[in-house]
Design an enzyme around this catalytic site. Structure first.
Site, PDB file in Angstrom:
ATOM      1  N   ALA A  59       0.833  -1.198   0.000  1.00  0.00           N
ATOM      2  CA  ALA A  59       0.000   0.000   0.000  1.00  0.00           C
ATOM      3  C   ALA A  59       0.867   1.247   0.000  1.00  0.00           C
ATOM      4  O   ALA A  59       2.024   1.226   0.442  1.00  0.00           O
ATOM      5  CB  ALA A  59      -0.928   0.016   1.214  1.00  0.00           C
ATOM      6  N   ASP A  60       0.297   2.328  -0.486  1.00  0.00           N
ATOM      7  CA  ASP A  60       0.953   3.630  -0.405  1.00  0.00           C
ATOM      8  C   ASP A  60      -0.122   4.698  -0.242  1.00  0.00           C
ATOM      9  O   ASP A  60      -1.187   4.616  -0.871  1.00  0.00           O
ATOM     10  CB  ASP A  60       1.782   3.932  -1.659  1.00  0.00           C
ATOM     11  CG  ASP A  60       2.663   5.153  -1.461  1.00  0.00           C
ATOM     12  OD1 ASP A  60       3.715   5.020  -0.815  1.00  0.00           O
ATOM     13  OD2 ASP A  60       2.290   6.253  -1.918  1.00  0.00           O
ATOM     14  N   THR A  61       0.155   5.678   0.609  1.00  0.00           N
ATOM     15  CA  THR A  61      -0.803   6.729   0.925  1.00  0.00           C
ATOM     16  C   THR A  61      -0.195   8.088   0.660  1.00  0.00           C
ATOM     17  O   THR A  61       0.985   8.323   0.961  1.00  0.00           O
ATOM     18  CB  THR A  61      -1.226   6.642   2.408  1.00  0.00           C
ATOM     19  OG1 THR A  61      -1.803   5.361   2.655  1.00  0.00           O
ATOM     20  CG2 THR A  61      -2.244   7.725   2.765  1.00  0.00           C
TER      21      THR A  61
END
Length: 198
Positions: A75-77
């Protein structure tokens, strides 16, 4: 919450993501993926997190420590102010700049999530992007200085963590709260369930 048919690997060093997955009852190991997170020229924030989650999953899968039987979750935010990507601040001045940008306005938090599962002789990957609207109240300089002194700002996209002291800045949220923390939990669990049952 549900059992996976293969070992789960989280391709992230984020303690917030670990806490969210553990809180949902999942068992997993952690193998952070080291990739270049520089945005491409003109890259939209949603496309940016989608690309990085895919690249993180691929890097974890290609690690010498990887097993072909693993399920990989990456994941990346990022924080998006009118199309501008706000990643982790470089220093206190950069964190101040970001918080000043967020003051008194609504911004978006985007998280890209990729799940890669083993299939016969290959892998199948699925990716989603979840966006949440967050509205900050007007921040006085004293409030920003106070928050910077907590030390929370420096390792978080957009220079704030909603689960900590910066929760005091938030007037309204439209969408997933866990997405703002770093992993849209309900959507991630659905993605895992669908990917492993297909």
């Amino acid at each position: 919450m549900f059992d996976l048919a293969a070992p789960l690997v989280l391709a992230s060093g984020s303690p917030r993501r670990r806490e969210l997955l553990s809180g949902a009852g999942l068992r997993f190991s952690v193998r952070p993926a080291d990739i270049d997170e520089t945005p491409l020229a003109g890259e939209a924030p949603g496309n940016y997190v989608r690309r990085l989650s895919i690249e993180k999953a691929a890097a974890s899968i290609s690690s010498p420590l990887a097993s072909p039987a693993e399920i990989v979750l990456a994941a990346d935010t990022t924080v998006d102010v009118k199309g501008e990507i706000l990643e982790k601040p470089l220093d206190a001045n950069d964190a101040y700049r970001m918080l000043r940008m967020l003051s008194g306005r609504t911004h978006l938090v985007h998280t890209g999530v990729t799940v890669s599962v083993p299939i016969t002789g290959a892998r199948r990957s699925s990716t989603i992007v979840v966006a949440t609207e967050v509205t900050f109240g007007d921040l006085e300089d004293a409030a920003i200085d106070w928050y910077l002194e907590t030390g929370e700002a420096m390792d978080k996209a957009g220079a704030y963590g909603i689960q900590g002291a910066a929760g005091a800045f938030v007037e309204k949220i439209n969408g997933s709260v866990t997405n703002v923390i770093g992993l849209p939990l309900a959507e991630t669990l659905t993605l895992l369930r669908d990917a492993t049952s297909a």
